[in-house]
Scaffold this motif. Structure first.
Motif, mmCIF file in Angstrom:
data_model
loop_
_atom_site.group_PDB
_atom_site.id
_atom_site.type_symbol
_atom_site.label_atom_id
_atom_site.label_comp_id
_atom_site.label_asym_id
_atom_site.label_seq_id
_atom_site.Cartn_x
_atom_site.Cartn_y
_atom_site.Cartn_z
ATOM 1 N N GLN A 86 2.234 12.121 6.301
ATOM 2 C CA GLN A 86 2.025 10.669 6.343
ATOM 3 C C GLN A 86 3.233 9.909 5.828
ATOM 4 O O GLN A 86 3.575 8.851 6.351
ATOM 5 N N THR A 113 0.848 -1.191 0.000
ATOM 6 C CA THR A 113 0.000 0.000 0.000
ATOM 7 C C THR A 113 0.882 1.240 0.000
ATOM 8 O O THR A 113 2.069 1.177 0.325
ATOM 9 N N THR A 130 0.939 7.125 1.794
ATOM 10 C CA THR A 130 0.165 8.366 1.714
ATOM 11 C C THR A 130 -1.313 8.126 1.425
ATOM 12 O O THR A 130 -2.053 9.079 1.173
ATOM 13 N N ALA A 131 -1.752 6.882 1.469
ATOM 14 C CA ALA A 131 -3.139 6.545 1.131
ATOM 15 C C ALA A 131 -4.107 7.407 1.931
ATOM 16 O O ALA A 131 -3.984 7.553 3.142
ATOM 17 N N GLY A 132 -5.058 7.995 1.225
ATOM 18 C CA GLY A 132 -6.089 8.795 1.854
ATOM 19 C C GLY A 132 -5.738 10.257 2.042
ATOM 20 O O GLY A 132 -6.606 11.060 2.368
ATOM 21 N N ARG A 171 -5.275 14.038 1.293
ATOM 22 C CA ARG A 171 -5.979 14.907 0.334
ATOM 23 C C ARG A 171 -5.212 16.193 0.028
ATOM 24 O O ARG A 171 -5.553 16.909 -0.892
#
Length: 184
Positions: free
Chosen positions: A182, A167, A170-172, A174
């Motif tokens: 992150q 994964t 930095t997932a998510g 905005r």
């Protein structure tokens, strides 16, 4: 956005109205590429930390390639009978996105923010290709080539952000600041 007048002439096989539509779309691409070039250099100059040299040296070929892409887009605008607006003042006035928000920071933090920059550019580029494709295959081909190159650069960036679980760190996120936090 500034008024983009229809050119007085264009390439054979296109109407001046079609060329005007294409020129308007290409002008936005030119702003994005010029902005990306400057953002990449900003990161190049302001990256620090244990991954400094890897990221510092990874960015220069991207800078050079993006400058070439901008040149190709500006020349296509001119070939279609338009005026390529490449001045800094016009870029700042006409762009629809905020300036890059991360200053001196860890290499991985910058890459987290840069991933979001690339995502925005690639999403907009795909929309431009979809709009130009039915009008002009030559311009569509130019943009598709640029899409491939920019997607490869994002892959290089994301390779630094991918976890062992597969994964993105930095997932998510905005915003650039959130992605930098992150990632770092």
């Amino acid at each position: 956005m500034a008024q983009r007048p229809t050119p007085r002439y264009t390439v054979p096989g296109l109407t001046v109205d079609q060329a005007g539509t294409i020129i308007g779309s290409l002008q936005t691409r030119l702003y994005a590429l010029n902005d990306l070039h400057l953002t990449l250099k900003h990161i190049h100059w302001n990256v620090v930390g244990p991954h400094f040299i890897a990221v510092h040296e990874m960015l220069d070929p991207q800078v050079d390639s993006v400058r070439g892409m901008a040149d190709d887009v500006g020349e296509r605008i001119a070939a279609l009978g338009g005026v390529a607006q490449g001045t800094p003042g016009t870029l700042v006035k006409e762009r629809t996105w905020e300036d890059y928000s991360v200053g001196r920071a860890d290499a991985i933090a910058h890459l987290g923010a840069l991933d979001l920059v690339y995502t925005g550019i690639l999403e907009d580029l795909r929309k431009a290709i979809a709009g130009i494709g039915p009008l002009d295959t030559a311009t569509e081909d130019l943009l598709i080539g640029q899409l491939r190159g920019l997607e490869q650069f994002q892959w290089f960036v994301r390779a630094h952000l991918e976890t062992t679980a597969g994964t993105l760190s930095t997932a998510g996120a905005r915003t650039e600041t959130a992605a930098a936090h992150q990632a770092g």
